[in-house]
Design an enzyme around this catalytic site. Sequence first.
Site, PDB file in Angstrom:
ATOM      1  N   CYS A  43      47.190  30.546  24.655  1.00  0.00           N
ATOM      2  CA  CYS A  43      47.436  29.722  23.473  1.00  0.00           C
ATOM      3  C   CYS A  43      48.858  29.908  22.968  1.00  0.00           C
ATOM      4  O   CYS A  43      49.619  30.729  23.467  1.00  0.00           O
ATOM      5  CB  CYS A  43      46.465  30.098  22.368  1.00  0.00           C
ATOM      6  SG  CYS A  43      46.685  31.801  21.857  1.00  0.00           S
ATOM      7  N   CYS A  46      49.553  33.392  21.805  1.00  0.00           N
ATOM      8  CA  CYS A  46      49.834  34.353  22.877  1.00  0.00           C
ATOM      9  C   CYS A  46      51.293  34.249  23.287  1.00  0.00           C
ATOM     10  O   CYS A  46      51.974  35.253  23.489  1.00  0.00           O
ATOM     11  CB  CYS A  46      48.990  34.066  24.105  1.00  0.00           C
ATOM     12  SG  CYS A  46      47.271  33.853  23.790  1.00  0.00           S
ATOM     13  N   ASP A 447      29.678  43.793  46.400  1.00  0.00           N
ATOM     14  CA  ASP A 447      30.057  45.140  46.798  1.00  0.00           C
ATOM     15  C   ASP A 447      29.921  45.989  45.537  1.00  0.00           C
ATOM     16  O   ASP A 447      29.882  45.452  44.437  1.00  0.00           O
ATOM     17  CB  ASP A 447      31.499  45.112  47.303  1.00  0.00           C
ATOM     18  CG  ASP A 447      32.096  46.491  47.403  1.00  0.00           C
ATOM     19  OD1 ASP A 447      31.452  47.352  48.016  1.00  0.00           O
ATOM     20  OD2 ASP A 447      33.183  46.715  46.851  1.00  0.00           O
ATOM     21  N   ASP A 627      35.955  43.905  47.131  1.00  0.00           N
ATOM     22  CA  ASP A 627      37.374  44.213  46.919  1.00  0.00           C
ATOM     23  C   ASP A 627      37.951  45.140  47.972  1.00  0.00           C
ATOM     24  O   ASP A 627      39.157  45.262  48.077  1.00  0.00           O
ATOM     25  CB  ASP A 627      37.568  44.851  45.551  1.00  0.00           C
ATOM     26  CG  ASP A 627      37.151  46.308  45.549  1.00  0.00           C
ATOM     27  OD1 ASP A 627      36.095  46.593  46.145  1.00  0.00           O
ATOM     28  OD2 ASP A 627      37.864  47.139  44.982  1.00  0.00           O
ATOM     29  N   ASP A 631      35.037  45.493  52.944  1.00  0.00           N
ATOM     30  CA  ASP A 631      34.403  44.207  52.638  1.00  0.00           C
ATOM     31  C   ASP A 631      35.057  43.041  53.360  1.00  0.00           C
ATOM     32  O   ASP A 631      34.491  41.958  53.412  1.00  0.00           O
ATOM     33  CB  ASP A 631      34.488  43.921  51.136  1.00  0.00           C
ATOM     34  CG  ASP A 631      33.804  44.984  50.313  1.00  0.00           C
ATOM     35  OD1 ASP A 631      32.718  45.407  50.723  1.00  0.00           O
ATOM     36  OD2 ASP A 631      34.369  45.386  49.287  1.00  0.00           O
TER      37      ASP A 631
END
Lengths: 728, 52
Positions: A43, A46, A447, A627, A631
């Site tokens: 926004c 921010c 995972d 991650d 994996d």
Amino acid sequence: MSSAIQARPSACPACAAAPAAEDLAAAAQPDARLLLSLPTIHCAGCISTVEKGLARVPGVHSARVNLTLKRVSVDAAPEITADQLITELDGLGYEAHELDAGLLSVTATDKAGREILMRLAVAGFAMMNVMLLSVAVWSGAADATRDLFHWISAAISLPTIAFSAQPFFRNAWAALSARRLNMDVPISLAILLAAGMSLYETILSGQHAYFDAALSLTFFLLAGRYLDHRTRAVARSAAEELAALEVPRATRVVDGVEEVVAIADLAVGDLVRVRPGGRLPVDGVVVEGQSETDRSLLTGESLPVFAGPDSVLSAGEVNLTGPLLVRVTAAGEDSSLHRMADLVSVAESSKNRYTSLADRAASIYAPGVHLLALFAFLGWLWVSGGDLRLALNIAVAVLIITCPCALGLAVPAVTTAASGRLFRRGLLIKHGTALERLAEVDTVVFDKTGTLTEGAPEPTNLGDHPRRVLEIALALAGASAHPLARALARAADQAGIKPARLSDIREKPGYGVEGRLGGETVRLGRAEWVGASSGTTTAAWLQIGQGAPVEFTFADALRPGAAAAVAALQAQGMAVHLLSGDAEGPVRDLADRLGITHWQAGVLPVDKAAHVTGLSADGARVLMVGDGLNDTAALAAAHVSISPASALDAARVASDIVLLGKDLSPLPAAITTAQKATRRIKENFSIAALYNAIAVPVALLGFATPLAAALAMSASSITVSLNALRLR
Amino acid sequence: MEMLVYLIPISLFLGGLGLAAFFWALRSRQFDDPEGDSRRILSDDWDDHPRP
């Protein structure tokens, strides 16, 4: 306004109003340009918090947020590091990651995008002017006036088409020379035939010219192309910036002298120094030093593993406590990291076989339209007894009116809207067909370490210990950089514990920390070191003097939103699975907490991929979320895959979607959005088909006028775009 | 109808002017952050004087 990031100050509109900006820019020349990714900004507030906050840091000259790409570029004195800025932003409440400015310069100046936009602008300008003249013709201009208008239209259209429609011609040519048909072939044919036919009619002072149709076709299709490009450019740049996170360097020791070399230059037999906190670049055997290593990214084990002389380590493990000297046993292509990558490339090829909805539509559409136009041409040639001009006119009208522009917009308009929505929620679509594949998902495989959990331990039984024990533990833990010690120190600190006074505190790499309390030795560390037997849960042990060891247990903290995400996915009717390489205890514990019934512990990387392939073979469409290196093969084998931004390079490369923030809760909503998007795409195809069903018979019968063509084309394109915008 | 001799070139010129303005905006990178620019209008940070 944009003076801060202007490459050429003269081109900036605000400089006239702010001459000071130029002086400032000139004074501070050798600035370092830092780029940070800010996944959570959204926004105006921010923007100004981040920019002001960064400007307050001494040494920072200017900071400019780009909200579209969710990043900030900072011009700062060379001594400012990205870490300082990240800490500063963290204090302001914004998550930040450093990006490699060198890699990004490629995407920052988005040349291809600007080129399309320029062609689009030229086509739009020409279209409006020609349309103006065409309206005059349609409303009754005749004879010399009509011819004049047609000639002016031709003068505007032909150069415009030569410039603006180039991308279509190029793609069509590429497809034809490879003996294939794609959407660009009917598009190019329609544009070229419309322009050519109109020029011919103009020369013969004919009644109908389709210059406006040729131009609006170009314009609408370029608009679709631009939307498509924009979506992809945002995804690509962000994917590249993530890839820039890891540095491929190692410290080699030759005759006692250390030198930093690229990983590619290491050979078997070399000695490599790995400092605490560093990642092992190669497979190797420890020659000197003692430490513990964290293999959670490789295997999913949450318990650190002891490493001393002769321990065998593999690339990707993180060294925790003491410096290690490692002799390389396998580097580059042969290392376990690369073998993992091979698994991925095998699985990857299956994913590329997926044909997108757009391709399927094009493969039906392109030949259909060509046949129809040919049929119209031959039919009218026969009916009219050889009137070539009439037959050609009607064939061109058919080609134009079947209007691939609605089809050309149908997919990009929806994917742009959907990717934009997902990007705002912190999901980045990397792969072109990922949205469509995500929509078909019915099984989700997670995972554990680093995905459902944060991969950072938290003490679980602090309350069970007397205050005195905690004080000693805090004093010892505070002296170590080991993740368990740090977590313990942080938690004890927050509980208001003051560290006990100890003397002679020193860290014994690979074992723990010891110190002296009065005449007694106190130790905090591995179970074996203090004479206890280790269990299956992650734990650190404290021994005071010769007393019985006390256990501090740890559990991995849940990632924010993990529980909500799993619950919502199950509510949507998805089967949720948990596959982890970790020991059974922690996995069962987590599965119970989240209510996951299908779980498996101690799974090897190959078995993960096999499990996913097995599910797919049973007809399930699997979404894999993971991650770690262990994996990657499963990520590549799954129907569609997601990895968090904190994942290893290899995992992020293998996945289709990257989760930018820490929170997992956008996952279920993302699937819903993907399903809605696919529905909209199909609706758009139906709308385009409906228009054609009405317009084609009219064109075939020879009643189509340029006015009707213009109406049909604009109406269908606009309906399709509006339908895409309905995506909420 | 003689009017057209002036009007058509004028309309083309004006349109071309708009096109040139767009090119200038494109080249000076005003389309790099459409999202951010639409939000920045809401901030009152540099309302009183331009950014130093």
